[in-house]
Design a protein around this motif. Structure first.
Motif, PDB file in Angstrom:
ATOM      1  N   LYS A  16       9.297   0.963   9.167  1.00 25.32           N
ATOM      2  CA  LYS A  16       8.668  -0.330   8.893  1.00 25.32           C
ATOM      3  C   LYS A  16       7.183  -0.290   9.239  1.00 25.32           C
ATOM      4  CE  LYS A  16      12.779  -3.214   9.338  1.00 25.32           C
ATOM      5  NZ  LYS A  16      13.422  -4.361  10.016  1.00 25.32           N
ATOM      6  N   LEU A  17       6.838   0.392  10.334  1.00 24.74           N
ATOM      7  CA  LEU A  17       5.433   0.538  10.693  1.00 24.74           C
ATOM      8  C   LEU A  17       4.688   1.321   9.622  1.00 24.74           C
ATOM      9  CD1 LEU A  17       3.076   0.310  12.686  1.00 24.74           C
ATOM     10  CD2 LEU A  17       3.953   2.364  13.830  1.00 24.74           C
ATOM     11  N   LEU A  18       5.297   2.368   9.113  1.00 23.69           N
ATOM     12  CA  LEU A  18       4.685   3.152   8.049  1.00 23.69           C
ATOM     13  C   LEU A  18       4.473   2.309   6.791  1.00 23.69           C
ATOM     14  CD1 LEU A  18       3.696   5.922   7.083  1.00 23.69           C
ATOM     15  CD2 LEU A  18       6.049   6.430   6.387  1.00 23.69           C
ATOM     16  N   LYS A  19       5.428   1.433   6.505  1.00 18.76           N
ATOM     17  CA  LYS A  19       5.307   0.545   5.344  1.00 18.76           C
ATOM     18  C   LYS A  19       4.127  -0.414   5.515  1.00 18.76           C
ATOM     19  CE  LYS A  19       7.924  -2.782   2.573  1.00 18.76           C
ATOM     20  NZ  LYS A  19       9.216  -3.508   2.418  1.00 18.76           N
ATOM     21  N   LEU A  20       3.956  -0.963   6.731  1.00 23.39           N
ATOM     22  CA  LEU A  20       2.823  -1.847   6.985  1.00 23.39           C
ATOM     23  C   LEU A  20       1.496  -1.106   6.817  1.00 23.39           C
ATOM     24  CD1 LEU A  20       3.996  -3.852  10.145  1.00 23.39           C
ATOM     25  CD2 LEU A  20       4.096  -4.545   7.748  1.00 23.39           C
ATOM     26  N   MET A  21       1.431   0.108   7.334  1.00 27.88           N
ATOM     27  CA  MET A  21       0.201   0.891   7.221  1.00 27.88           C
ATOM     28  C   MET A  21      -0.113   1.214   5.766  1.00 27.88           C
ATOM     29  SD  MET A  21       0.697   3.464  10.473  1.00 27.88           S
ATOM     30  CE  MET A  21      -0.813   4.332  10.092  1.00 27.88           C
ATOM     31  N   ASP A  22       0.921   1.564   4.986  1.00 26.77           N
ATOM     32  CA  ASP A  22       0.708   1.868   3.569  1.00 26.77           C
ATOM     33  C   ASP A  22       0.186   0.646   2.817  1.00 26.77           C
ATOM     34  OD1 ASP A  22       1.467   4.475   3.860  1.00 26.77           O
ATOM     35  OD2 ASP A  22       3.553   4.141   3.262  1.00 26.77           O
ATOM     36  N   GLU A  23       0.712  -0.536   3.159  1.00 29.32           N
ATOM     37  CA  GLU A  23       0.275  -1.756   2.485  1.00 29.32           C
ATOM     38  C   GLU A  23      -1.191  -2.057   2.778  1.00 29.32           C
ATOM     39  OE1 GLU A  23       1.705  -6.446   2.041  1.00 29.32           O
ATOM     40  OE2 GLU A  23       2.832  -5.028   3.288  1.00 29.32           O
ATOM     41  N   ILE A  24      -1.593  -1.911   4.034  1.00 26.95           N
ATOM     42  CA  ILE A  24      -2.982  -2.173   4.411  1.00 26.95           C
ATOM     43  C   ILE A  24      -3.917  -1.123   3.800  1.00 26.95           C
ATOM     44  CG2 ILE A  24      -4.589  -2.299   6.355  1.00 26.95           C
ATOM     45  CD1 ILE A  24      -2.289  -3.419   8.029  1.00 26.95           C
ATOM     46  N   LEU A  25      -3.528   0.155   3.861  1.00 24.62           N
ATOM     47  CA  LEU A  25      -4.361   1.222   3.311  1.00 24.62           C
ATOM     48  C   LEU A  25      -4.486   1.109   1.802  1.00 24.62           C
ATOM     49  CD1 LEU A  25      -3.170   4.284   5.429  1.00 24.62           C
ATOM     50  CD2 LEU A  25      -5.355   3.087   5.593  1.00 24.62           C
ATOM     51  N   ASN A  26      -3.425   0.684   1.126  1.00 26.73           N
ATOM     52  CA  ASN A  26      -3.463   0.545  -0.323  1.00 26.73           C
ATOM     53  C   ASN A  26      -4.483  -0.507  -0.729  1.00 26.73           C
ATOM     54  OD1 ASN A  26      -2.777   0.965  -2.998  1.00 26.73           O
ATOM     55  ND2 ASN A  26      -1.050  -0.459  -2.945  1.00 26.73           N
ATOM     56  N   VAL A  27      -4.510  -1.626  -0.016  1.00 29.81           N
ATOM     57  CA  VAL A  27      -5.485  -2.675  -0.316  1.00 29.81           C
ATOM     58  C   VAL A  27      -6.903  -2.194  -0.012  1.00 29.81           C
ATOM     59  CG1 VAL A  27      -6.247  -5.005   0.287  1.00 29.81           C
ATOM     60  CG2 VAL A  27      -3.811  -4.513   0.050  1.00 29.81           C
ATOM     61  N   ALA A  28      -7.064  -1.429   1.077  1.00 29.87           N
ATOM     62  CA  ALA A  28      -8.386  -0.898   1.417  1.00 29.87           C
ATOM     63  C   ALA A  28      -8.886   0.063   0.339  1.00 29.87           C
ATOM     64  CB  ALA A  28      -8.333  -0.200   2.769  1.00 29.87           C
ATOM     65  N   ARG A  29      -8.001   0.885  -0.192  1.00 31.55           N
ATOM     66  CA  ARG A  29      -8.397   1.809  -1.264  1.00 31.55           C
ATOM     67  C   ARG A  29      -8.801   1.045  -2.518  1.00 31.55           C
ATOM     68  NH1 ARG A  29      -3.511   4.706   0.387  1.00 31.55           N
ATOM     69  NH2 ARG A  29      -4.080   6.491   1.723  1.00 31.55           N
ATOM     70  N   ILE A  30      -8.070  -0.031  -2.830  1.00 29.70           N
ATOM     71  CA  ILE A  30      -8.406  -0.839  -4.000  1.00 29.70           C
ATOM     72  C   ILE A  30      -9.770  -1.501  -3.817  1.00 29.70           C
ATOM     73  CG2 ILE A  30      -7.760  -2.912  -5.298  1.00 29.70           C
ATOM     74  CD1 ILE A  30      -4.846  -2.202  -4.813  1.00 29.70           C
ATOM     75  N   GLU A  31     -10.033  -2.014  -2.613  1.00 26.36           N
ATOM     76  CA  GLU A  31     -11.301  -2.692  -2.353  1.00 26.36           C
ATOM     77  C   GLU A  31     -12.482  -1.737  -2.496  1.00 26.36           C
ATOM     78  OE1 GLU A  31     -13.311  -5.616   1.042  1.00 26.36           O
ATOM     79  OE2 GLU A  31     -11.627  -4.301   1.550  1.00 26.36           O
ATOM     80  N   HIS A  32     -12.310  -0.481  -2.088  1.00 26.47           N
ATOM     81  CA  HIS A  32     -13.395   0.500  -2.142  1.00 26.47           C
ATOM     82  C   HIS A  32     -13.401   1.292  -3.449  1.00 26.47           C
ATOM     83  CE1 HIS A  32     -14.850  -0.024   1.979  1.00 26.47           C
ATOM     84  NE2 HIS A  32     -13.589  -0.187   2.321  1.00 26.47           N
ATOM     85  N   GLY A  33     -12.546   0.931  -4.406  1.00 27.19           N
ATOM     86  CA  GLY A  33     -12.571   1.563  -5.719  1.00 27.19           C
ATOM     87  C   GLY A  33     -11.845   2.882  -5.813  1.00 27.19           C
ATOM     88  N   MET A  34     -11.139   3.299  -4.764  1.00 33.33           N
ATOM     89  CA  MET A  34     -10.398   4.560  -4.815  1.00 33.33           C
ATOM     90  C   MET A  34      -9.146   4.433  -5.680  1.00 33.33           C
ATOM     91  SD  MET A  34     -10.762   5.609  -0.790  1.00 33.33           S
ATOM     92  CE  MET A  34      -9.870   7.143  -1.003  1.00 33.33           C
ATOM     93  N   ASN A  35      -8.502   3.275  -5.640  1.00 31.07           N
ATOM     94  CA  ASN A  35      -7.374   2.961  -6.520  1.00 31.07           C
ATOM     95  C   ASN A  35      -7.826   1.878  -7.499  1.00 31.07           C
ATOM     96  OD1 ASN A  35      -5.901   4.734  -5.014  1.00 31.07           O
ATOM     97  ND2 ASN A  35      -4.600   3.204  -4.034  1.00 31.07           N
ATOM     98  N   LYS A  36      -7.804   2.200  -8.768  1.00 30.09           N
ATOM     99  CA  LYS A  36      -8.289   1.280  -9.783  1.00 30.09           C
ATOM    100  C   LYS A  36      -7.188   0.297 -10.202  1.00 30.09           C
ATOM    101  CE  LYS A  36     -12.345   3.245 -10.120  1.00 30.09           C
ATOM    102  NZ  LYS A  36     -13.580   2.539  -9.710  1.00 30.09           N
TER     103      LYS A  36
END
Length: 309
Positions: A120-140
């Protein structure tokens, strides 16, 4: 009269004409801009009252201040979100390492709980990191023409039973099927579901209404979520790093992002899509009688060629 005299005479006449026109403009009476009679009735109607402008400015300042408070503490809030499940893992491991388990079966149970919370902790980290990547343009994001009515209908179908199970009415005012917006279909749907789910989890009573409105003047569509005021987290402490963990108040088994963190994530995703997420002041709804606040999502509107003509 020789030619030189004729030239001087012509130059004098021309200079006189120029000076006459110039001084005539200066001496001509001009209407004062402060005189109300110089304005036509239509012009007077187009001037908004100063009090209305001040009210709109104060409203915009209040909304900007609330959202900046959420964004200012991103690092502190993220750390706080991850510390809670980590404390649960540390506690379980301490029990095992201190040989406080009564038998191997109990020790195995603690290990299984630790494994579950780790995932569950890994899932929370993935969710936060995914949004951070989208904000910085790494994930389009997949920005394309998206039918607004279809998104709202799917959101209503996916959240209707969740509200009904807690006896909260969820109403959808259908949107025009010809309205299209520029957005990522998946993420816009997830944002709306997240906002409704968070509101339902915080609600004590009342109802939720989903509606939309077109703003052709600035080429945006407003999606409105009217929810009880007590279900919206208006403010949250920024300095969460210094807060002491109270393990008795934290549900370690069902670790999830807090309402404030989810609002911040949704606000970030809407901004990446070229929109805006705002919290409008509360009002009193007629049916049923309750104090309601409005979550407003502004998404770019697609203008058809027929409308341009």
């Amino acid at each position: 009269m020789n030619w030189s005299n004729l030239i001087y005479l012509g130059a004098g006449i021309a200079l006189g004409i120029v000076l006459h026109r110039l001084f005539g403009r200066w001496l001509r009476p001009q209407a004062s801009p402060n005189v109300s009679s110089s304005l036509s009735p239509v012009d007077q109607e187009d001037i908004p009252p100063i009090s209305q402008q001040l009210q709109q400015t104060q409203l915009a300042y209040q909304m900007a201040r609330e959202m900046s408070q959420f964004k200012a503490g991103f690092l502190a809030r993220t750390t706080h979100e991850l510390r809670s499940p980590l404390n649960g893992l540390i506690g379980l491991h301490q029990l095992i390492l201190s040989d406080l388990c009564e038998d191997p079966a109990e020790e195995r149970e603690f290990i299984a709980q630790a494994q579950e919370r780790t995932l569950k902790l890994l899932k929370l980290m993935d969710e936060i990191l995914n949004v951070a990547r989208i904000e910085h343009g790494m994930n389009k994001l997949d920005i394309q023409l998206t039918p607004l009515a279809q998104i709202l209908e799917e959101v209503h179908q996916l959240t209707y039973m969740l509200a009904a199970n807690r006896n909260f009415p969820l109403q959808l005012l259908p949107a025009d099927p010809e309205i299209y917006v520029l957005a990522d279909y998946f993420w816009l749907r997830q944002i709306l579901i997240s906002l409704i789910d968070t509101a339902i989890s915080q609600m004590e009573e009342g109802s939720i209404c989903i509606s939309s409105s077109i703003l052709p003047t600035n080429n945006f569509v407003n999606i409105w979520l009217d929810v009880p005021t007590h279900a919206i987290l208006w403010s949250e402490s920024i300095d969460l790093i210094k807060s002491e963990d109270d393990l008795t108040q934290i549900d370690q088994k069902n670790a999830a992002l807090s309402p404030g963190m989810r609002l911040l994530i949704n606000h970030t995703l809407v901004e990446v899509m070229g929109g805006k997420l705002e919290i409008l002041p509360s009002t009193i709804a007629k049916e049923p009688l309750q104090q309601v606040s409005r979550l407003q999502i502004s998404i770019p509107l697609v203008i058809s060629e027929a409308d341009l003509l």
